[in-house]
Design a protein around this motif. Structure first.
Motif, PDB file in Angstrom:
ATOM      1  N   ALA A 223      49.976  65.407 -51.063  1.00 32.57           N
ATOM      2  CA  ALA A 223      49.469  66.423 -51.980  1.00 32.57           C
ATOM      3  C   ALA A 223      50.242  67.690 -51.782  1.00 32.57           C
ATOM      4  O   ALA A 223      49.807  68.620 -51.146  1.00 32.57           O
ATOM      5  CB  ALA A 223      47.990  66.651 -51.736  1.00 32.57           C
ATOM      6  N   PRO A 224      51.493  67.798 -52.292  1.00 33.87           N
ATOM      7  CA  PRO A 224      52.329  68.955 -52.017  1.00 33.87           C
ATOM      8  C   PRO A 224      51.713  70.213 -52.552  1.00 33.87           C
ATOM      9  O   PRO A 224      51.341  70.323 -53.687  1.00 33.87           O
ATOM     10  CB  PRO A 224      53.642  68.628 -52.749  1.00 33.87           C
ATOM     11  CG  PRO A 224      53.238  67.658 -53.799  1.00 33.87           C
ATOM     12  CD  PRO A 224      52.108  66.897 -53.272  1.00 33.87           C
ATOM     13  N   GLY A 225      51.689  71.195 -51.694  1.00 30.34           N
ATOM     14  CA  GLY A 225      51.196  72.488 -52.116  1.00 30.34           C
ATOM     15  C   GLY A 225      49.717  72.537 -52.287  1.00 30.34           C
ATOM     16  O   GLY A 225      49.148  73.582 -52.535  1.00 30.34           O
TER      17      GLY A 225
ATOM     18  N   LEU B  36      54.365  70.609 -63.467  1.00 29.30           N
ATOM     19  CA  LEU B  36      54.291  70.461 -62.016  1.00 29.30           C
ATOM     20  C   LEU B  36      52.870  70.687 -61.508  1.00 29.30           C
ATOM     21  O   LEU B  36      52.409  69.991 -60.588  1.00 29.30           O
ATOM     22  CB  LEU B  36      55.252  71.453 -61.345  1.00 29.30           C
ATOM     23  CG  LEU B  36      56.749  71.154 -61.501  1.00 29.30           C
ATOM     24  CD1 LEU B  36      57.575  72.249 -60.862  1.00 29.30           C
ATOM     25  CD2 LEU B  36      57.101  69.810 -60.901  1.00 29.30           C
ATOM     26  N   VAL B  37      52.182  71.683 -62.101  1.00 29.62           N
ATOM     27  CA  VAL B  37      50.798  71.939 -61.685  1.00 29.62           C
ATOM     28  C   VAL B  37      49.911  70.743 -61.999  1.00 29.62           C
ATOM     29  O   VAL B  37      49.069  70.337 -61.184  1.00 29.62           O
ATOM     30  CB  VAL B  37      50.271  73.210 -62.370  1.00 29.62           C
ATOM     31  CG1 VAL B  37      48.766  73.357 -62.173  1.00 29.62           C
ATOM     32  CG2 VAL B  37      50.971  74.446 -61.809  1.00 29.62           C
TER      33      VAL B  37
ATOM     34  N   ALA C  11      60.155  80.762 -70.871  1.00 30.00           N
ATOM     35  CA  ALA C  11      59.184  79.875 -71.528  1.00 30.00           C
ATOM     36  C   ALA C  11      59.399  78.433 -71.085  1.00 30.00           C
ATOM     37  O   ALA C  11      58.439  77.704 -70.798  1.00 30.00           O
ATOM     38  CB  ALA C  11      59.314  80.004 -73.046  1.00 30.00           C
ATOM     39  N   ARG C  12      60.659  78.002 -71.012  1.00 31.39           N
ATOM     40  CA  ARG C  12      60.930  76.641 -70.530  1.00 31.39           C
ATOM     41  C   ARG C  12      60.501  76.473 -69.083  1.00 31.39           C
ATOM     42  O   ARG C  12      59.957  75.434 -68.687  1.00 31.39           O
ATOM     43  CB  ARG C  12      62.420  76.316 -70.685  1.00 31.39           C
ATOM     44  CG  ARG C  12      62.866  76.097 -72.117  1.00 31.39           C
ATOM     45  CD  ARG C  12      64.255  75.491 -72.167  1.00 31.39           C
ATOM     46  NE  ARG C  12      65.241  76.376 -71.585  1.00 31.39           N
ATOM     47  CZ  ARG C  12      65.924  77.287 -72.273  1.00 31.39           C
ATOM     48  NH1 ARG C  12      65.715  77.432 -73.563  1.00 31.39           N
ATOM     49  NH2 ARG C  12      66.817  78.048 -71.681  1.00 31.39           N
ATOM     50  N   SER C  13      60.751  77.522 -68.271  1.00 36.41           N
ATOM     51  CA  SER C  13      60.347  77.448 -66.868  1.00 36.41           C
ATOM     52  C   SER C  13      58.835  77.348 -66.731  1.00 36.41           C
ATOM     53  O   SER C  13      58.319  76.570 -65.918  1.00 36.41           O
ATOM     54  CB  SER C  13      60.871  78.685 -66.122  1.00 36.41           C
ATOM     55  OG  SER C  13      60.424  78.700 -64.795  1.00 36.41           O
ATOM     56  N   LEU C  14      58.104  78.127 -67.537  1.00 31.84           N
ATOM     57  CA  LEU C  14      56.644  78.056 -67.474  1.00 31.84           C
ATOM     58  C   LEU C  14      56.140  76.692 -67.917  1.00 31.84           C
ATOM     59  O   LEU C  14      55.176  76.159 -67.345  1.00 31.84           O
ATOM     60  CB  LEU C  14      56.048  79.161 -68.359  1.00 31.84           C
ATOM     61  CG  LEU C  14      56.199  80.594 -67.846  1.00 31.84           C
ATOM     62  CD1 LEU C  14      55.654  81.577 -68.869  1.00 31.84           C
ATOM     63  CD2 LEU C  14      55.479  80.769 -66.524  1.00 31.84           C
ATOM     64  N   GLU C  15      56.773  76.115 -68.923  1.00 28.42           N
ATOM     65  CA  GLU C  15      56.355  74.785 -69.374  1.00 28.42           C
ATOM     66  C   GLU C  15      56.580  73.745 -68.269  1.00 28.42           C
ATOM     67  O   GLU C  15      55.731  72.885 -68.018  1.00 28.42           O
ATOM     68  CB  GLU C  15      57.137  74.399 -70.626  1.00 28.42           C
ATOM     69  CG  GLU C  15      56.694  73.082 -71.248  1.00 28.42           C
ATOM     70  CD  GLU C  15      57.434  72.781 -72.537  1.00 28.42           C
ATOM     71  OE1 GLU C  15      57.170  71.726 -73.131  1.00 28.42           O
ATOM     72  OE2 GLU C  15      58.269  73.607 -72.940  1.00 28.42           O
ATOM     73  N   GLU C  16      57.740  73.844 -67.594  1.00 25.84           N
ATOM     74  CA  GLU C  16      57.998  72.922 -66.489  1.00 25.84           C
ATOM     75  C   GLU C  16      56.986  73.123 -65.375  1.00 25.84           C
ATOM     76  O   GLU C  16      56.532  72.162 -64.738  1.00 25.84           O
ATOM     77  CB  GLU C  16      59.418  73.132 -65.971  1.00 25.84           C
ATOM     78  CG  GLU C  16      60.498  72.720 -66.973  1.00 25.84           C
ATOM     79  CD  GLU C  16      61.883  73.064 -66.481  1.00 25.84           C
ATOM     80  OE1 GLU C  16      61.988  73.656 -65.374  1.00 25.84           O
ATOM     81  OE2 GLU C  16      62.862  72.768 -67.182  1.00 25.84           O
TER      82      GLU C  16
ATOM     83  N   GLU D 115      50.892  67.614 -62.260  1.00 27.23           N
ATOM     84  CA  GLU D 115      51.240  66.544 -61.332  1.00 27.23           C
ATOM     85  C   GLU D 115      50.679  66.822 -59.947  1.00 27.23           C
ATOM     86  O   GLU D 115      50.204  65.923 -59.253  1.00 27.23           O
ATOM     87  CB  GLU D 115      52.768  66.408 -61.277  1.00 27.23           C
ATOM     88  CG  GLU D 115      53.273  65.314 -60.357  1.00 27.23           C
ATOM     89  CD  GLU D 115      52.899  63.922 -60.841  1.00 27.23           C
ATOM     90  OE1 GLU D 115      53.012  62.978 -60.047  1.00 27.23           O
ATOM     91  OE2 GLU D 115      52.503  63.787 -62.014  1.00 27.23           O
ATOM     92  N   ARG D 116      50.716  68.089 -59.525  1.00 26.11           N
ATOM     93  CA  ARG D 116      50.175  68.453 -58.216  1.00 26.11           C
ATOM     94  C   ARG D 116      48.677  68.199 -58.165  1.00 26.11           C
ATOM     95  O   ARG D 116      48.154  67.716 -57.152  1.00 26.11           O
ATOM     96  CB  ARG D 116      50.484  69.920 -57.930  1.00 26.11           C
ATOM     97  CG  ARG D 116      49.987  70.410 -56.597  1.00 26.11           C
ATOM     98  CD  ARG D 116      50.469  71.824 -56.340  1.00 26.11           C
ATOM     99  NE  ARG D 116      51.919  71.887 -56.318  1.00 26.11           N
ATOM    100  CZ  ARG D 116      52.605  73.036 -56.224  1.00 26.11           C
ATOM    101  NH1 ARG D 116      51.944  74.169 -56.164  1.00 26.11           N
ATOM    102  NH2 ARG D 116      53.914  73.030 -56.194  1.00 26.11           N
ATOM    103  N   ALA D 117      47.972  68.529 -59.247  1.00 28.68           N
ATOM    104  CA  ALA D 117      46.528  68.274 -59.274  1.00 28.68           C
ATOM    105  C   ALA D 117      46.246  66.775 -59.199  1.00 28.68           C
ATOM    106  O   ALA D 117      45.305  66.347 -58.519  1.00 28.68           O
ATOM    107  CB  ALA D 117      45.921  68.868 -60.545  1.00 28.68           C
ATOM    108  N   ARG D 118      47.065  65.971 -59.886  1.00 25.15           N
ATOM    109  CA  ARG D 118      46.864  64.527 -59.840  1.00 25.15           C
ATOM    110  C   ARG D 118      47.083  63.999 -58.430  1.00 25.15           C
ATOM    111  O   ARG D 118      46.297  63.175 -57.925  1.00 25.15           O
ATOM    112  CB  ARG D 118      47.818  63.843 -60.813  1.00 25.15           C
ATOM    113  CG  ARG D 118      47.585  62.348 -60.976  1.00 25.15           C
ATOM    114  CD  ARG D 118      48.582  61.756 -61.949  1.00 25.15           C
ATOM    115  NE  ARG D 118      49.917  61.800 -61.418  1.00 25.15           N
ATOM    116  CZ  ARG D 118      50.421  60.884 -60.584  1.00 25.15           C
ATOM    117  NH1 ARG D 118      49.667  59.864 -60.207  1.00 25.15           N
ATOM    118  NH2 ARG D 118      51.655  60.984 -60.143  1.00 25.15           N
TER     119      ARG D 118
END
Length: 568
Positions: free
Chosen positions: A255-257, A179-180, A170-175, A182-185
């Motif tokens: 734009a990583p990823g 990240l997703v 759950a913590r990993s999914l929240e992180e 931030e990646r979109a931004r």
């Protein structure tokens, strides 16, 4: 030489209250058993077990198997008691066996420990030559005290690990959600930078070129030429500020990823603006452009049209910027399944180099060409650039249909800011053969892995009692059957009269005699010429009971007597 790991003092002291509490509970149980048994030796039956427990309880944190073996030694020693095999240490054995299941993840070593303990108990019974009740105790109670608590401890450990892994996931999914976002931004920043560079940069270059052309008009006064020069300088400053803004937008890692700089599929193209409109504006601005279109114009997707527009726009911008005055040739060739766009600019009349990479301000041009190359890769096409007969050429090949799933740039390419792109796992989908890689989320794979491990541990754990039952259960059931079917109640024993025949007394006798009388009962004197049979006076399976001896001669009862359970 590797030295043993010494745990921190704080970690060791943190376990002391729990160990003391467990020892106190087991000590109370041991004292209660000592008082109930009425044992004659306080040292052997009370102080020695308390000392062993004082060692075994803290030892169970680091060597739980050794702690179980120590306490099992107390239970094996209790089998030497001639009055009863049961003792209070079986509860201590169950507690430490449960801790063995909680603190050891593997199953092989604990099973080996439990097998050693059971072997010690069986060998002890064989060496001591104990009675049938002792054997039944060693084959039923002690294995149950070892196996069942261990299974409960393993279940507790597995459930705790599953809950812990669930919270970790759950913590990993929240992180990852952060990240997703931030990646979109960052992707949006890269798209904005690409559109600013492609659209505004092109327009400003044309404006500067037209201002420069107006400076050469013979009809202008010196004041007009000065104003135009100032205007051209202002436009040059605006272009430089635009480059700086684009660099700032690309600064936080591109734009990583996601879509690299200049690869955005979003806007930036004026509504209903075509390549013809773009070339018309360039000609109107004084750029010497000649262009031609070959082949039937197919129906192109918006992505392909936008890509073709960007190729011509970027090539014209670079030609105006780095080879002013040089002729530009644009050729668009439509084939059956693809469109080829070729832009070639000749060397400028002033002899300046036509290669953007050779210019001092090549950073912006390099960024535009790099982003353009990545845009072509996303669309399933290709881009080639280089010198061409003193000039510079840009050639792009675009398929008429963009791929269903964009292919990310190959590892090692650079983003729109000139930095290497992230090494992103590639996932491609062809038209003839689909070669999709596994897209299962890592969280799902990890959770499935934990569940499989827990399932394997459960199977291994529950297989151990099955094997133990297959080994011990037949003997235990046979022994229990013999102990319960050879019981002669005291009331019926009192009804037996010497001198009567066996047939007359058959209704009072049990189905079979007790086959395991103790040695002192077998060696007791009997009437001459008689044969004696033994019967149990009660059906208690865990405690010895008195035996009844009936002696027969010529099928008549000649003697009956009670044999004490323990040796006199």
């Amino acid at each position: 030489m590797r030295h043993p790991r010494i745990p921190p003092v704080r970690s060791v002291l943190g376990h002391v209250p729990g160990d003391v509490a467990l020892w106190v509970v087991l000590a109370v149980i041991t004292g209660y058993g000592f008082r109930e048994a009425g044992a004659a030796s306080p040292v052997v039956d009370l102080l020695l077990p308390l000392a062993v427990l004082a060692v075994a309880v803290p030892l169970s944190r680091h060597r739980p198997g050794a702690a179980v073996i120590l306490v099992n030694g107390l239970c094996a020693g209790g089998l030497a008691d001639t009055t009863t095999p049961a003792n209070a240490q079986v509860l201590s054995l169950a507690a430490l066996s449960c801790l063995l299941g909680v603190r050891v993840a593997a199953a092989r070593a604990p099973l080996l420990v439990l097998a050693v303990c059971l072997a010690v108990d069986v060998v002890t019974c064989a060496v001591l030559g104990v009675q049938a009740v002792w054997w039944f105790y060693a084959l039923t109670v002690l294995p149950a005290a070892l196996l069942l608590p261990w299974l409960a401890g393993r279940y507790w450990r597995g459930r705790r690990e599953l809950v812990r892994e669930g919270w970790r996931l759950a913590r990993s999914l929240e992180e990852r959600q952060h990240l997703v976002a931030e990646r979109a931004r960052l992707t949006e920043r890269a798209d904005i930078a690409a559109d600013m560079h492609d659209s505004l940069g092109h327009v400003l270059s044309l404006v500067a070129l037209r201002a420069g052309a107006l400076e050469l008009s013979p009809d202008l006064t010196d004041r007009d030429r000065a104003d135009l020069a100032e205007l051209r300088g202002t436009i040059a400053d605006a272009v430089e500020q635009l480059r700086q803004t684009v660099a700032v937008l690309h600064e936080p890692g591109g734009a990583p990823g996601g879509a690299p700089g200049g690869v955005g599929t979003g806007g930036g193209l004026p509504v209903k603006d075509t390549v013809e409109d773009l070339l018309g504006r360039a000609v109107a601005s004084g750029v010497p452009v000649r262009w031609e279109r070959r082949g039937a114009v197919p129906t192109l997707t918006p992505l392909v049209e936008r890509g073709m527009y960007r190729v011509v726009q970027e090539a014209l911008t670079n030609a105006v910027k780095h080879a002013p005055g040089g002729a530009v040739h644009v050729r668009i060739t439509h084939e059956s399944d693809r469109t080829r766009v070729s832009v070639v600019n000749e060397a400028p009349s002033t002899g300046r180099p036509a290669n953007p990479a050779a210019e001092p301000v090549a950073d912006a041009a390099g960024r535009g060409l790099t982003g353009l190359r990545e845009r072509m890769t996303v669309l399933g096409g290709s881009l080639r650039t280089g010198r061409s007969e003193g000039g510079f050429h840009v050639t792009a090949v675009l398929p008429h249909k963009a791929p269903a799933r964009p292919t990310p740039p190959a590892p090692g390419t650079r983003d729109g800011a000139g930095r290497p792109t992230a090494n992103v796992p590639r996932t491609t989908r062809g038209t003839d053969t689909d070669t999709d890689t596994d897209t299962t989320p890592e969280s799902s794979r990890r959770l499935a892995q934990v569940r499989r491990a827990a399932r394997r541990r459960s199977v291994a754990a529950f297989a151990a009692p099955v094997v133990a039952a297959a080994f011990f259960l037949p003997a235990a059931l046979l022994l229990a059957w013999q102990l319960t079917t050879s019981v002669l109640p005291p009331s019926r024993f009192d009804e037996l009269e010497t001198g009567r025949s066996r047939d007359e007394l058959a209704r009072l006798l049990p189905a079979r005699a007790f086959p395991y009388p103790p040695d002192h009962a077998r060696s007791a004197p009997r009437p001459p010429g008689s044969t004696c049979a033994f019967y149990r006076s009660g059906s208690d399976l865990l405690h010895p009971v008195d035996l009844y001896r009936l002696c027969w001669s010529d099928n008549r009862l000649v003697a009956k007597e009670t044999v004490p359970a323990s040796r006199p």
